[in-house]
Design an enzyme around this catalytic site. Structure first.
Site, mmCIF file in Angstrom:
data_model
loop_
_atom_site.group_PDB
_atom_site.id
_atom_site.type_symbol
_atom_site.label_atom_id
_atom_site.label_comp_id
_atom_site.label_asym_id
_atom_site.label_seq_id
_atom_site.Cartn_x
_atom_site.Cartn_y
_atom_site.Cartn_z
ATOM 1 N N LYS B 128 0.845 -1.204 0.000
ATOM 2 C CA LYS B 128 0.000 0.000 0.000
ATOM 3 C C LYS B 128 0.876 1.249 0.000
ATOM 4 C CE LYS B 128 -3.743 -2.552 2.159
ATOM 5 N NZ LYS B 128 -4.622 -2.789 3.339
ATOM 6 N N THR B 129 1.647 1.407 -1.058
ATOM 7 C CA THR B 129 2.568 2.526 -1.194
ATOM 8 C C THR B 129 1.971 3.564 -2.140
ATOM 9 O OG1 THR B 129 3.611 1.280 -2.969
ATOM 10 C CG2 THR B 129 4.574 1.070 -0.794
#
Lengths: 283, 283, 283, 283, 283, 283
Positions: B128-129
């Site tokens: 989840k970047t």
């Protein structure tokens, strides 16, 4: 304007050699999936996500529009296509929606607070965006009702202390105007005197940087007393947060800009669920 | 590994037609500038920033190393070169350092809390970047003492509910192993029974997803009773935050993974100051 | 700001598989070469050419500066390096200098004519540039003393007939201002009435499109009579050429914009000569 | 062969952050628009423009073909689609058509003049094209009935003075032939003697550079007297313009090449009009 | 001409997120390393490898030149720099040298065999190269003493059966010549009659495709009897391998082309060794 | 996962300025064409080829699936579309299919031989692929039934002699595990002792490098005697070819890896034929 090659690059970042789990474990088949909100807020990134899914031949039905307010549980996108493609795009799409909706929601929330106090004041973003995401971050601010401010170093003059260390306010403004009259001239000042000088020399926008509400108030009064208040747009900036924003919003200013809108983002929660109960066809 | 063309693309994003303010207002001259920390924490992004400044012919002296702890006021980089180049790169460099150091510092802080409770547990990031920033975000996690976890869809098997809706745990593991023995096989499970099945079938890593501490504890006990605890790495994930992390950290687990490490980032404050008192030469 | 990867792409366009003549015929050796002007005018493109030669390891001594006036025979660049590299870059460098100096010289020439008539009027370019060469074309205009005008669709509001077919002038200006106060609002009008309406509603710039000098004069008078002349920048545009420009330049306007500045370019003649008399070393 | 990514890059150059005027002012709706010629000449660039509009989901009906002769007022393309998309692509499409048709028309016009004098002589372009536009510029020359000549440094041998300063004509030709027999060998000469030597050594093409018509005539006579005229293609080049071209065209040559065909371009006038009377649908 | 961005893309393909083993295990330090041949043959790819190492700040001393004959054990490159950088580039450099030297060596070996039989015949490659490696593959052929043949579809006319199914030989040649006289015209024929027709119509090169040596012989005799042999270059192609090449090489032909030169490559063995005995400095 | 922009780059490599033969000689028309196998083997590259043809608007009917066994004469793809487009893509598509099917067929053939001897042993590829073709080469290995092994330097730890020259086996494994537990740890060893040490310290995979079958056998016995055989995956590598592979395959190993699978490729013969008898329409 969707830059599809940029969006595809996000997928290639996430799967340089493909999604090996799906390739190994999952026979490819068509399925239906849903992207749903898991919080309340202003949604953003649906257009970008839809474009990505469509690039990989997944049909998309949009059930919400970017910029609209959605609630926990609302279905945002309905997807039909290869399960391999849907899982390939899933994380990237959720990351885009999560970040953009987080920015949009926060912008909307703070803007709402400001409007309660002073409907004439707008909330603006800065260039403190995630590297590579300038356009998506600014678009999210716009969708949340914010003012995007300068997009890049190329689209507005913003004369700061480092410029003024070498040249005077009057000279800087004159040079900027001589360079091009098609772009606004903003000056960042830290004193009343400089604000007056900037206004007198025809600055379009004055940024009052790192001033207390009292200092801002005095500066406005001084400008008014000289008939200069209405010749400029007044922006306050620097160290303003949700605790202190009310003290500024009551003043006769035009813009409050906050870097945190895009540099300190709270993700908006969304998920993707596959409907396995539907009759599916092995490709 | 610095990908210089990617870093340059951040500059071109910020200045598609150059920095018009400096072009119009500022005679180009050589100057010295400093990048300084304005908070305490673990610094990151200096290598990337230095590479960018050097690309634009600015000399860089590194006064701190990525991954080191710095304090408010510490000088991080000393820069010598054209003031036009320094101002061109300024915001991008600060954005990179600000985001990466924010991630590194937060990773270090939470890891420190975990270590006080249980030195055997590591804190891991997820995918989840920010889109396009996978490598920088993961590098920041590593610099903060965190475990980077899977970098992409290509470098590890992670079998999730959407895969298991179509095939059994045993079958999925067998297929993954048949695909390649060079990559670890992780399974996300939501029940004790599935955890046992996964371990029995040779999963390398089991992610206990969205379980309460009590459920995790029971699962560990069940695995232990069957002699399976030490055959797997145990990761807990899903809705864990700083308030609840202690309840998990006391358990006999290996990894706690938290999406917020990279999707909900607090910027680390840094600034750039130009030393105008130095004798400078108009280019 | 030099975008070196863009400049290199010009070389790769010109030599997709290398310079086969030099490879086949010419032993590589170091030599000295000169780029010289073959006409009089304002030179441009030297910075870009130098960056290209340097990328291919050719040393460059600049003997003239971009924006300066040069005469037929003047040496502009002195080059030292591999003859293979010099011949590889030759044509691309000459094409860049030829086009940019052609634009700069023409801009300077017309500007000089205007200034003789009315020193308050500037000559502006448009977005009618060669595809892919926007920044180089605009930079050449600036070096020739021209006003670059809007660089892209992203950096200024320019409301045209196609927008006004759907919405009113007042409404369009209000919407643009609501979108962002950081960018100027220009309106293209074809009648006195619309010019007045635009000014009354706060347009920053009014483009008088395809008007005769008489119509422009009347429009200015009308604006003056209502005290609106000094609230706006006045640009005249549309079908103006060197024969007619004097009739506009005498008027109380701010800007004359001409598409031909960048869409109808006369090349500036430059050449490259190799000094074969110098002692050279076979590489 | 359309390189769509290159064409898209032209749009991204013109709208790095989108078309803010349309975004702010104009509700998106479907409309019909027309691209029309505003001059007489040979049209080019329609294929490229159509591909661009179609990329942004605008339907295109081609009413003229590239290479055909069109008249002022002729409709070239009929467009149906989102007004936002049409306005986004408008300027880029017009710039492409304007430049390419300008080149095609000029090529056609000069070729027509030459043909009246000597139907055996062709007009050729050079590598003096706008940087980045080699293929489009050369395609325009072909559409105008011209000879494209060498496209790049990689596709033909062209031995010039800088090569001959180091090696003899005989040696250079031998080396080129030894390198590859699949590419023609051209030599640029400035004297009768060199022309003869080149022909004797098997050059495929001889470029008579910067010769007066009298010198060319003598050279041809000399070649004929030695039975070499028909073994080579004769190209004349260097400082030939429309005033002098007739003096060369009467001679027994094959090719006249002129750099100005692509380096000094007169734009061909086209415009885009939106039909606002049609019933449209707000998207 | 080295395209450095293409070479860097090979590294990024091999290390999308860096070399994790070195990052985790190895303190970065300076070291010396050697690339050595492990077979005998013609070396190629050293220039490309050196450029890559230098891009990552590793100093390179070239101890052999591309195109030279090397023996098992010969040191080719001496490297000094960061061990992290050397290991990052190692595999890519060896893959480049291994493939290019394999092609060069094989070209040289077969060429040597041909030359023993008939020094007037050259060995040519085709367009059957590895996708993306056209220039490196062709360069390797040249370094091995081969004829590169047509590099792309853009640099020569090659009229094949699929073209001749629609048009006649005479017509095809005429059209090609009308398109451009700057590129050679080759025709692929499968019969004596077509070869004669091609020669009579002025083809530059005739490819005798899939003919037996007897058929080639008869075709040559027929051409000779009509005085056409010396007007064309004769290439034989199609299904020729090392067993049969001698039967063609004895004939009065100019070129034998073999797809296997680049589509069926035997790697040339090279390795990289680090000298750990040298005193090194931890970076 | 098809990376379409990468595939298009192969076409642009082959036709930087288009296919001049077809442009000059062939009126564009629709036609049908077939791609057919000219050998027996495992086919690969059809998905990539189909995507390329479809990008250029050619309809594709797949008559065979990647990974299936085909025989000489089998039709693989049926194509309908512009003959210009089909000829533009032809060579690139055949090059892709030829290389990938060559790799797949060879992998399948050697794997079949191994399986006859020992069904528990798999054949693995290495990183010795053609530069730029890592993913296509590895995909071909998978389609041929092989084990892809490590894809890049980023997706697995592989500790080699150059790492062990600086640190011990135990230390290296500990550091790798500390870096990330999500990636397997492989160690390359050349002695029994090191193999034991690696297994004792928890290596996931041990590569027995350049050992004779006897040495491998002894190493396995030693590991077994210490109860370590089943804790690791055993790979043998180094100088193994088809003559010697049987001597290794009989042993109790898991993997045999061979660089030649991808660095020494035999092209698989395929061709493309156009059906000229069909009624076609001039475009």
């Amino acid at each position: 304007m969707i830059k599809i090659s940029e969006l595809i690059s996000f997928i290639e970042e996430d799967a340089p050699s493909g999604d090996i789990t799906s390739l190994a474990v999952l026979p490819d088949k068509n399925c239906r999936a849903y992207i749903r909100a898991k919080s309340n807020g202003v949604i953003a990134g649906l257009e970008e996500s839809a474009a990505l899914f469509e690039h990989y031949n997944v049909s998309v039905k949009k059930l919400a529009g970017d910029g609209s307010f959605v609630r926990d549980g609302d279905t945002l996108l309905e997807l039909d296509g290869s399960i391999h493609s849907i899982l390939l795009v899933e994380r990237t799409a959720l990351n885009i929606i999560g970040r953009m909706s987080g920015i949009a929601t926060n912008t909307w929330r703070i803007t709402s607070e400001i409007k309660k106090i002073n409907s004439g004041v707008k909330l603006a973003a800065t260039r403190k965006t995630a590297p590579g995401l300038r356009n998506l971050d600014k678009k999210a601010v716009i969708l949340g009702g914010g003012e995007p401010h300068r997009n890049t170093l190329s689209d507005q003059f913003l004369i700061k202390d480092n410029h003024l260390a070498v040249t005077s306010i009057a000279d800087a403004i004159a040079k900027a105007r001589a360079f091009s009259v098609y772009k606004k001239i903003e000056i960042e000042v830290e004193s009343q005197g400089d604000a007056v000088t900037a206004a007198e020399n025809g600055a379009d926008i004055i940024m009052l940087d790192n001033m207390t509400p009292e200092e801002v108030l005095k500066t406005i009064d001084t400008l008014k007393s000289r008939g200069l208040r209405d010749t400029v747009i007044l922006e306050v900036s620097g160290g303003i947060n949700e605790d202190t924003i009310g003290e500024y919003a009551v003043l006769d200013i035009d813009i409050i800009s906050i870097g945190a809108l895009t540099h300190t983002v709270t993700n908006f929660d969304v998920n993707l669920e596959i409907n396995h109960s539907l009759k599916t066809v092995i490709l």
